[in-house]
Motif scaffolding. Structure first.
Motif, short mmCIF file in Angstrom:
data_model
loop_
_atom_site.label_atom_id
_atom_site.label_comp_id
_atom_site.label_asym_id
_atom_site.label_seq_id
_atom_site.Cartn_x
_atom_site.Cartn_y
_atom_site.Cartn_z
N ALA A 70 0.31 -0.98 0.10
CA ALA A 70 -0.03 -0.03 0.08
C ALA A 70 0.85 1.28 -0.16
O ALA A 70 0.49 2.13 -0.49
CB ALA A 70 -1.12 -0.28 0.64
N HIS A 82 -1.73 3.79 -1.36
CA HIS A 82 -3.03 3.88 -1.14
C HIS A 82 -3.76 3.62 -0.54
O HIS A 82 -3.07 3.64 0.42
CB HIS A 82 -2.76 2.93 -2.62
N ASP A 146 -3.90 3.37 4.69
CA ASP A 146 -3.96 2.52 4.19
C ASP A 146 -3.56 0.63 4.12
O ASP A 146 -4.15 -0.71 3.60
CB ASP A 146 -2.23 2.01 3.08
N PRO A 187 -6.32 -1.50 -0.03
CA PRO A 187 -7.45 -1.28 -0.94
C PRO A 187 -6.88 -2.15 -2.19
O PRO A 187 -5.73 -3.27 -2.26
CB PRO A 187 -6.75 0.40 -1.42
N ILE A 190 -3.90 -4.12 -4.81
CA ILE A 190 -2.62 -4.34 -4.15
C ILE A 190 -2.39 -5.18 -3.04
O ILE A 190 -3.18 -5.44 -2.50
CB ILE A 190 -2.89 -2.62 -2.81
#
Length: 266
Positions: A70, A82, A146, A187, A190
């Motif tokens: 991430a 992310h 994240d 996410p 990822i």
């Protein structure tokens, strides 16, 4: 092994011993790889600030794949970040605490946040999240994060993943078992494998020129992506299909044994 240009390793139960220690004189191995022009990367579920603290003399010459991809830092520069939506983070926290004996940590970019009621696990949490605070109600949290990691003290991470996390979050987010007592949710798309691909594109290194080491399911995509994917001998038995090669256990310094082979070949 003469064609290897990028080597990445997982940390816990892979590079680190069961006592949580790096192999002896590991900094010398990093210096030797650098002298050969081979890029070294840490690919971990741990956050950036923890990985920097573990490698105080070398983190600026390494690639750090943090929180399972991430966040990625290349020689001290963050090149990818992310984030999870706040609504998703709060939903995960509520679902886990309501339905299983699970204890979520919100993995913020500057530090992790747990529930005050979970301070009994502070010693476990702080091994991985050196910057850690608590609040009475996680539903009042806001900020940038994240990852949500879930601590399952009953050791049933695989069962909880299959019964709860995968059905509820698997389609829209990346989720993985990262140990017998841990599940990570990041996410979508990822993972450590996509991180390796991004680094390869940035440095013009192909998957055939990459090597990686791991032990459990959050390493699966990374080990599948690279040509030289190694499982340590203490790896989860369910990981057998994801890596072509095997090495000794973490306590027998299996990663270092292969690094020595790479250095000899170059």
């Amino acid at each position: 092994m003469q064609d290897v240009k990028l080597i990445a390793t997982d940390m816990d139960h892979t590079l680190l011993t069961e006592a949580g220690e790096l192999p002896p004189a590991f900094g010398d191995k990093l210096d030797a790889l650098k002298a050969k022009g081979i890029q070294f990367a840490i690919a971990s579920g741990r956050p950036l600030y923890t990985l920097k603290a573990l490698f105080p003399k070398h983190h600026d010459q390494m690639v750090l794949i943090c929180d399972n991809g991430a966040v990625i830092a290349d020689h001290g520069q963050v090149i990818a970040k992310h984030l999870l939506p706040q609504a998703t983070i709060l939903d995960i926290c509520a679902t886990v605490t309501r339905q299983v004996n699970g204890h979520p940590l919100i993995c913020g970019l500057d530090g992790a946040v747990g529930a005050t009621a979970d301070q009994q696990f502070d010693g476990v949490f702080r091994e991985f999240y050196h910057r850690l605070t608590y609040r009475d109600d996680l539903q009042s949290w806001s900020g940038e994060a994240d990852k949500v990691t879930i601590y399952l003290p009953d050791g049933n991470a695989e069962a909880v993943f299959e019964q709860l996390i995968k059905p509820r979050y698997g389609a829209d987010f990346s989720a993985a078992v990262s140990g017998p007592v841990w599940i990570d949710i990041m996410p979508k798309n990822i993972n450590k494998g996509t991180a390796m691909a991004q680094i390869g594109q940035r440095k013009a290194i192909s998957a055939d020129q990459m090597m990686a080491f791991g032990d459990t399911f959050n390493d699966a995509q990374m080990l599948s992506y690279v040509r030289y994917g190694y499982l340590v001998a203490n790896a989860n038995p369910g990981m057998a299909a994801y890596a072509r090669y095997r090495t000794a256990s973490n306590d027998d310094y299996g990663v270092v044994q292969v690094l020595d082979q790479v250095l000899a070949a170059n």
